[in-house]
Design a protein around this motif. Structure first.
Motif, mmCIF file in Angstrom:
data_model
loop_
_atom_site.group_PDB
_atom_site.id
_atom_site.type_symbol
_atom_site.label_atom_id
_atom_site.label_comp_id
_atom_site.label_asym_id
_atom_site.label_seq_id
_atom_site.Cartn_x
_atom_site.Cartn_y
_atom_site.Cartn_z
ATOM 1 N N LYS A 195 0.836 -1.196 0.000
ATOM 2 C CA LYS A 195 0.000 0.000 0.000
ATOM 3 C C LYS A 195 0.880 1.258 0.000
ATOM 4 O O LYS A 195 1.554 1.565 0.986
ATOM 5 C CB LYS A 195 -0.903 0.023 1.235
ATOM 6 C CG LYS A 195 -1.771 -1.208 1.389
ATOM 7 C CD LYS A 195 -2.505 -1.209 2.730
ATOM 8 C CE LYS A 195 -3.272 -2.510 2.937
ATOM 9 N NZ LYS A 195 -3.918 -2.566 4.276
ATOM 10 N N ASP A 196 0.912 1.943 -1.124
ATOM 11 C CA ASP A 196 1.544 3.263 -1.221
ATOM 12 C C ASP A 196 2.972 3.273 -0.663
ATOM 13 O O ASP A 196 3.308 4.050 0.236
ATOM 14 C CB ASP A 196 0.674 4.298 -0.495
ATOM 15 C CG ASP A 196 1.025 5.727 -0.911
ATOM 16 O OD1 ASP A 196 1.490 5.911 -2.043
ATOM 17 O OD2 ASP A 196 0.845 6.643 -0.088
ATOM 18 N N ILE A 197 3.824 2.405 -1.208
ATOM 19 C CA ILE A 197 5.217 2.300 -0.763
ATOM 20 C C ILE A 197 6.081 3.346 -1.461
ATOM 21 O O ILE A 197 6.115 3.428 -2.684
ATOM 22 C CB ILE A 197 5.782 0.898 -1.055
ATOM 23 C CG1 ILE A 197 4.994 -0.176 -0.304
ATOM 24 C CG2 ILE A 197 7.270 0.833 -0.717
ATOM 25 C CD1 ILE A 197 5.179 -0.173 1.180
ATOM 26 N N ASN A 198 6.789 4.133 -0.668
ATOM 27 C CA ASN A 198 7.766 5.101 -1.181
ATOM 28 C C ASN A 198 9.116 4.776 -0.560
ATOM 29 O O ASN A 198 9.249 4.715 0.663
ATOM 30 C CB ASN A 198 7.349 6.532 -0.842
ATOM 31 C CG ASN A 198 6.137 6.984 -1.646
ATOM 32 O OD1 ASN A 198 6.238 7.331 -2.806
ATOM 33 N ND2 ASN A 198 4.966 6.957 -1.013
ATOM 34 N N LEU A 199 10.115 4.570 -1.413
ATOM 35 C CA LEU A 199 11.407 4.096 -0.922
ATOM 36 C C LEU A 199 12.512 4.468 -1.901
ATOM 37 O O LEU A 199 12.345 4.334 -3.113
ATOM 38 C CB LEU A 199 11.353 2.575 -0.747
ATOM 39 C CG LEU A 199 12.641 1.811 -0.458
ATOM 40 C CD1 LEU A 199 13.222 2.252 0.874
ATOM 41 C CD2 LEU A 199 12.360 0.315 -0.455
ATOM 42 N N THR A 200 13.629 4.932 -1.367
ATOM 43 C CA THR A 200 14.810 5.245 -2.177
ATOM 44 C C THR A 200 16.017 4.530 -1.577
ATOM 45 O O THR A 200 16.239 4.595 -0.369
ATOM 46 C CB THR A 200 15.078 6.758 -2.220
ATOM 47 O OG1 THR A 200 13.942 7.422 -2.789
ATOM 48 C CG2 THR A 200 16.305 7.069 -3.069
ATOM 49 N N ALA A 201 16.780 3.831 -2.421
ATOM 50 C CA ALA A 201 17.962 3.107 -1.956
ATOM 51 C C ALA A 201 19.181 3.547 -2.752
ATOM 52 O O ALA A 201 19.123 3.638 -3.983
ATOM 53 C CB ALA A 201 17.752 1.606 -2.105
ATOM 54 N N HIS A 202 20.277 3.801 -2.057
ATOM 55 C CA HIS A 202 21.510 4.278 -2.689
ATOM 56 C C HIS A 202 22.588 3.197 -2.700
ATOM 57 O O HIS A 202 22.470 2.171 -2.015
ATOM 58 C CB HIS A 202 22.030 5.522 -1.966
ATOM 59 C CG HIS A 202 21.169 6.726 -2.139
ATOM 60 N ND1 HIS A 202 20.066 6.970 -1.352
ATOM 61 C CD2 HIS A 202 21.232 7.761 -3.024
ATOM 62 C CE1 HIS A 202 19.487 8.098 -1.721
ATOM 63 N NE2 HIS A 202 20.169 8.599 -2.734
ATOM 64 N N LYS A 203 23.637 3.449 -3.444
ATOM 65 C CA LYS A 203 24.786 2.549 -3.512
ATOM 66 C C LYS A 203 25.364 2.341 -2.113
ATOM 67 O O LYS A 203 25.544 3.290 -1.355
ATOM 68 C CB LYS A 203 25.851 3.159 -4.431
ATOM 69 C CG LYS A 203 27.110 2.301 -4.570
ATOM 70 C CD LYS A 203 28.110 2.960 -5.499
ATOM 71 C CE LYS A 203 29.373 2.128 -5.606
ATOM 72 N NZ LYS A 203 30.380 2.751 -6.498
ATOM 73 N N GLY A 204 25.655 1.097 -1.787
ATOM 74 C CA GLY A 204 26.268 0.783 -0.501
ATOM 75 C C GLY A 204 25.281 0.538 0.628
ATOM 76 O O GLY A 204 25.670 0.113 1.703
ATOM 77 N N GLU A 205 23.995 0.770 0.363
ATOM 78 C CA GLU A 205 22.999 0.506 1.400
ATOM 79 C C GLU A 205 22.617 -0.971 1.396
ATOM 80 O O GLU A 205 22.279 -1.528 0.354
ATOM 81 C CB GLU A 205 21.758 1.361 1.194
ATOM 82 C CG GLU A 205 21.946 2.814 1.589
ATOM 83 C CD GLU A 205 20.626 3.554 1.713
ATOM 84 O OE1 GLU A 205 20.333 4.081 2.792
ATOM 85 O OE2 GLU A 205 19.887 3.593 0.708
ATOM 86 N N VAL A 206 22.686 -1.577 2.568
ATOM 87 C CA VAL A 206 22.253 -2.960 2.750
ATOM 88 C C VAL A 206 21.010 -2.903 3.625
ATOM 89 O O VAL A 206 21.077 -2.645 4.820
ATOM 90 C CB VAL A 206 23.350 -3.805 3.422
ATOM 91 C CG1 VAL A 206 22.880 -5.252 3.571
ATOM 92 C CG2 VAL A 206 24.637 -3.744 2.617
ATOM 93 N N ILE A 207 19.871 -3.109 2.999
ATOM 94 C CA ILE A 207 18.583 -2.855 3.643
ATOM 95 C C ILE A 207 17.909 -4.159 4.041
ATOM 96 O O ILE A 207 17.557 -4.984 3.184
ATOM 97 C CB ILE A 207 17.654 -2.058 2.703
ATOM 98 C CG1 ILE A 207 18.334 -0.749 2.286
ATOM 99 C CG2 ILE A 207 16.309 -1.791 3.367
ATOM 100 C CD1 ILE A 207 17.613 -0.004 1.186
ATOM 101 N N GLY A 208 17.736 -4.354 5.328
ATOM 102 C CA GLY A 208 17.019 -5.518 5.826
ATOM 103 C C GLY A 208 15.528 -5.246 5.826
ATOM 104 O O GLY A 208 15.075 -4.239 6.381
ATOM 105 N N LEU A 209 14.771 -6.108 5.166
ATOM 106 C CA LEU A 209 13.310 -6.006 5.162
ATOM 107 C C LEU A 209 12.761 -7.011 6.162
ATOM 108 O O LEU A 209 12.962 -8.217 6.010
ATOM 109 C CB LEU A 209 12.746 -6.288 3.775
ATOM 110 C CG LEU A 209 13.170 -5.337 2.650
ATOM 111 C CD1 LEU A 209 12.590 -5.805 1.320
ATOM 112 C CD2 LEU A 209 12.730 -3.913 2.939
#
Length: 266
Positions: free
Chosen positions: A45-59
């Motif tokens: 539902k209405d996901i807004n997300l920005t990911a950059h180089k080097g980011e390791v994002i745990g969901l």
């Protein structure tokens, strides 16, 4: 540009139609104007997300919160119902271990054709197969049909090859859950190398330890929405509290039901 985001999700919503019977799905496809026995389920539902180089994002989040659906949309495997996905770079999705492998081909042949599909040249393919074969330790089985492998062996092969591919963006969905304890430990060490290599990585896991050890950012999903985004320590503490609160509510519900049954039997 170096600062260009690798992944941008804008107002992403994903809906599915859930049918009571398989025949209802067929009727809905053949007669779209006819009311079918189905209901809409909103996975994201209405996901807004920005990911950059080097980011390791745990969901993180409980089952059904939308984690795997989100990875599939980033990978392009599933299209959003609405919203915009922007990806800047090559993606390798480490989703559904073994998906796309042919049971009739040998392990080595499966590796070869998989890498051909990804666009690698002969020299690169040879190097990746050699590294994968050495890492996965399948011995003579690497030249045997995949149908002769145990489930664990197939999982190890699927996971290992993706560890030696060099993408800009890596999507990992509970991959470290496959294999025995020895291979899990070996895989985690290899993952740590990948996670420290300036790639952009999305990592779905239920393991607090893995998220804390491997990630520099974490996102908590609940009912298809982002309810928290920040440092892994903060997010995992919040997730732990949510789990404990849910267990307590369930315990109280069971206790009330028991008391009601006792009162009704008197």
């Amino acid at each position: 540009m170096e600062n260009t985001p690798k992944v941008i999700l804008e107002n992403i919503t994903k809906k599915y139609r859930l049918y009571e019977k398989g025949s209802s799905r067929i009727k809905d496809a053949l007669f779209p104007l006819r009311k079918a026995n189905a209901r809409d389920f909103t996975a994201l539902k209405d996901i807004n997300l920005t990911a950059h180089k080097g980011e390791v994002i745990g969901l993180v989040g409980r089952n059904g919160s939308g984690k795997s659906t989100l990875l599939k949309i980033i990978a392009g495997i599933s299209a959003p119902s609405s919203g915009k996905v922007t990806v800047n770079g090559d993606i390798v999705p480490l989703l559904g271990l073994g998906t796309g492998f042919n049971q009739e081909l040998t392990g080595e042949q499966n590796l070869y054709y998989y890498l051909v599909l990804l666009g690698y040249n002969k020299q690169e393919i040879k190097e990746i197969i050699n590294e994968t074969t050495e890492f996965v330790e399948l011995g003579r089985f690497i030249k045997q049909p995949l149908k002769t492998y145990s489930k664990g062996m197939g999982t190890r092969l699927s996971l290992a090859v993706k560890m030696f591919i060099d993408p800009d963006i890596l999507l990992v969905d509970e991959a470290l859950s496959g294999g025995d304890d020895y291979f899990k430990a070996k895989s985690i060490e290899k993952m740590k190398e990948l996670f420290n290599s300036e790639r952009t990585i999305f990592y779905v896991s239920h393991s607090a330890k893995n998220v804390l050890d491997l990630c520099n950012r974490a996102i908590l999903l609940e009912d298809g929405k982002i309810c928290a985004d920040g440092k892994p320590e903060e997010i995992m503490a919040l997730y732990k509290k949510q789990v404990e609160d849910r267990r307590e509510r369930k315990r109280k519900k069971i206790e009330r039901k028991k008391q009601k049954n006792i009162s009704g039997s008197k």
